[in-house]
Scaffold this motif. Structure first.
Motif, mmCIF file in Angstrom:
data_model
loop_
_atom_site.group_PDB
_atom_site.id
_atom_site.type_symbol
_atom_site.label_atom_id
_atom_site.label_comp_id
_atom_site.label_asym_id
_atom_site.label_seq_id
_atom_site.Cartn_x
_atom_site.Cartn_y
_atom_site.Cartn_z
ATOM 1 N N GLY A 79 0.796 -1.227 0.000
ATOM 2 C CA GLY A 79 0.000 0.000 0.000
ATOM 3 C C GLY A 79 0.824 1.270 0.000
ATOM 4 O O GLY A 79 0.273 2.374 0.142
ATOM 5 N N THR A 80 2.146 1.148 -0.160
ATOM 6 C CA THR A 80 2.990 2.346 -0.230
ATOM 7 C C THR A 80 2.554 3.216 -1.405
ATOM 8 O O THR A 80 2.461 2.731 -2.538
ATOM 9 C CB THR A 80 4.469 1.956 -0.400
ATOM 10 O OG1 THR A 80 4.887 1.228 0.758
ATOM 11 C CG2 THR A 80 5.345 3.186 -0.564
ATOM 12 N N PRO A 81 2.254 4.505 -1.176
ATOM 13 C CA PRO A 81 1.811 5.374 -2.275
ATOM 14 C C PRO A 81 2.858 5.482 -3.383
ATOM 15 O O PRO A 81 4.070 5.380 -3.125
ATOM 16 C CB PRO A 81 1.604 6.724 -1.595
ATOM 17 C CG PRO A 81 1.449 6.423 -0.135
ATOM 18 C CD PRO A 81 2.292 5.213 0.124
ATOM 19 N N ALA A 82 2.394 5.711 -4.584
ATOM 20 C CA ALA A 82 3.296 5.811 -5.738
ATOM 21 C C ALA A 82 4.259 6.988 -5.603
ATOM 22 O O ALA A 82 5.353 6.974 -6.196
ATOM 23 C CB ALA A 82 2.479 5.934 -7.022
ATOM 24 N N PHE A 103 13.668 -0.518 -0.475
ATOM 25 C CA PHE A 103 13.745 0.421 0.633
ATOM 26 C C PHE A 103 12.955 1.694 0.350
ATOM 27 O O PHE A 103 12.923 2.191 -0.784
ATOM 28 C CB PHE A 103 15.195 0.827 0.892
ATOM 29 C CG PHE A 103 16.023 -0.219 1.572
ATOM 30 C CD1 PHE A 103 16.095 -0.279 2.948
ATOM 31 C CD2 PHE A 103 16.747 -1.146 0.821
ATOM 32 C CE1 PHE A 103 16.884 -1.239 3.579
ATOM 33 C CE2 PHE A 103 17.529 -2.097 1.440
ATOM 34 C CZ PHE A 103 17.598 -2.152 2.824
ATOM 35 N N VAL A 104 12.377 2.253 1.387
ATOM 36 C CA VAL A 104 11.843 3.601 1.325
ATOM 37 C C VAL A 104 13.011 4.575 1.451
ATOM 38 O O VAL A 104 13.903 4.390 2.287
ATOM 39 C CB VAL A 104 10.830 3.842 2.460
ATOM 40 C CG1 VAL A 104 10.459 5.316 2.565
ATOM 41 C CG2 VAL A 104 9.581 2.995 2.241
ATOM 42 N N ILE A 105 13.008 5.602 0.604
ATOM 43 C CA ILE A 105 13.989 6.681 0.687
ATOM 44 C C ILE A 105 13.217 7.948 1.039
ATOM 45 O O ILE A 105 12.353 8.385 0.267
ATOM 46 C CB ILE A 105 14.755 6.883 -0.637
ATOM 47 C CG1 ILE A 105 15.233 5.534 -1.203
ATOM 48 C CG2 ILE A 105 15.913 7.851 -0.436
ATOM 49 C CD1 ILE A 105 16.237 4.809 -0.355
ATOM 50 N N CYS A 106 13.496 8.513 2.174
ATOM 51 C CA CYS A 106 12.714 9.649 2.663
ATOM 52 C C CYS A 106 13.394 10.955 2.269
ATOM 53 O O CYS A 106 14.345 11.390 2.923
ATOM 54 C CB CYS A 106 12.551 9.551 4.177
ATOM 55 S SG CYS A 106 11.425 10.787 4.837
ATOM 56 N N ASP A 107 12.874 11.568 1.221
ATOM 57 C CA ASP A 107 13.465 12.791 0.694
ATOM 58 C C ASP A 107 12.579 14.019 0.851
ATOM 59 O O ASP A 107 12.973 15.112 0.434
ATOM 60 C CB ASP A 107 13.769 12.624 -0.806
ATOM 61 C CG ASP A 107 14.903 11.661 -1.089
ATOM 62 O OD1 ASP A 107 15.748 11.473 -0.204
ATOM 63 O OD2 ASP A 107 14.936 11.093 -2.196
ATOM 64 N N ASP A 108 11.370 13.856 1.415
ATOM 65 C CA ASP A 108 10.459 15.000 1.468
ATOM 66 C C ASP A 108 9.557 14.935 2.700
ATOM 67 O O ASP A 108 9.441 13.900 3.356
ATOM 68 C CB ASP A 108 9.630 15.093 0.178
ATOM 69 C CG ASP A 108 8.919 13.795 -0.177
ATOM 70 O OD1 ASP A 108 8.321 13.185 0.726
ATOM 71 O OD2 ASP A 108 8.954 13.390 -1.358
#
Length: 309
Positions: A79-82, A103-108
């Motif tokens: 369910g991770t948003p696009a 992996f999730v990359i948190c840039d924002d």
């Protein structure tokens, strides 16, 4: 942002998001709710993001609060948003035997808020960035980290003494250390460097830890054996391995109360006399930012070459 209602549809930096279970208490001892977790992370996002950006993120989640079960998560959840950035990277040392993860990359800011809504209380990242490596195969670190962990009978106050000694040793190599609390019992010391192999940064960190343990044998150990730790500070140099991660600055801890891994200055390190001096909750951190700004501002501005061993 998040009120008393159980769910809320809102806009974060132009991205419409649905926030859920806002009234759920995630820190039962203090009554700190999911809404408050989201609000804290939203307010601190601008200072948090430089330490997450372009780094593969491991999350530690407490969906039912910190007195219930937690789990580590490397893969982007179902369910991770696009609009959330993900990268498929190798996972050396994976306990599940899988050799890669998405992996999730948190840039924002939107991704920070989305993670908070998932009750990802702890945000852990390695010392290397994706853009500096061959897609994770030979990670090039831009930080060396020393994890100062007090053994039984010691506290963060003893960690401060060791951090001051470690700072002097780093100066011998023309390097500077940037301290922060771990949000638990100890502290972390970051050293910005020009990109270098994680193998080399690990070797350098081990070398310095062993030097300090030899110089201060009553106060310091560089050995992971727990039997050697009472009354001493363990300098954990192994956090520099490419497969290891460290709690990011400004991240919450999943503990009995919402403590924060908080950047501190060297005057605070030198002046600490009790563990309470260096315990910070979200409201403390936001007040510190209001008064002092970002204590880690400039961390990445002047990296130095890793000394040759």
């Amino acid at each position: 942002m998040a009120g008393a209602q159980q769910q809320l549809t809102t806009e974060v930096d132009g991205q419409t998001m649905k926030l859920t279970n806002l009234g759920k208490v995630l820190y039962p001892q203090t009554g700190f709710t999911k809404a408050e977790v989201i609000d804290y992370y939203h307010q601190v996002a601008a200072l948090l993001l430089p330490h997450l950006s372009d780094r593969p993120l491991t999350r530690k989640r407490w969906p039912d609060g910190t007195d219930a079960a937690f789990f580590f998560e490397k893969n982007a959840p179902r369910g991770t948003p696009a609009w959330v950035r993900t990268e498929t990277l190798p996972t050396p040392g994976s306990s599940t035997g899988r050799d890669e993860a998405s992996f999730v990359i948190c840039d924002d800011v939107q991704t920070v808020v989305w993670l908070a809504n998932l009750a990802a209380l702890e945000l852990h990242v390695p010392q290397w960035r994706i853009g500096l490596s061959d897609h994770g195969k030979d990670p090039q670190a831009d930080l060396v980290v020393f994890d100062l962990d007090p053994g039984p009978g010691a506290s963060i106050v003893e960690c401060c003494d060791v951090a001051l000694a470690l700072r002097q040793l780093l100066h011998h190599y023309d390097l500077e250390g940037w301290p922060k609390t771990s949000g638990n019992k100890g502290m972390h010391l970051y050293v910005p460097i020009e990109p270098a192999s994680s193998k080399d940064t690990s070797a350098f960190a081990k070398q310095l830890a062993e030097q300090l343990a030899e110089a201060l044998p009553e106060n310091v150990t560089a050995n992971m054996t727990k039997a050697l730790r009472p009354g001493k500070v363990f300098i954990d140099w192994s956090q520099n391995a490419s497969a290891k991660t460290t709690l990011a600055p400004y991240s919450l801890r999943g503990a009995d109360e919402p403590r924060v891994s908080t950047p501190i200055d060297w005057d605070e390190v030198a002046g600490a006399t009790t563990p309470e001096d260096l315990k910070f909750l979200p409201h403390d951190v936001l007040a510190r930012i209001e008064e002092y700004g970002d204590v880690l501002e400039g961390l990445y501005d002047d990296p130095q070459p890793l000394p040759q061993s």
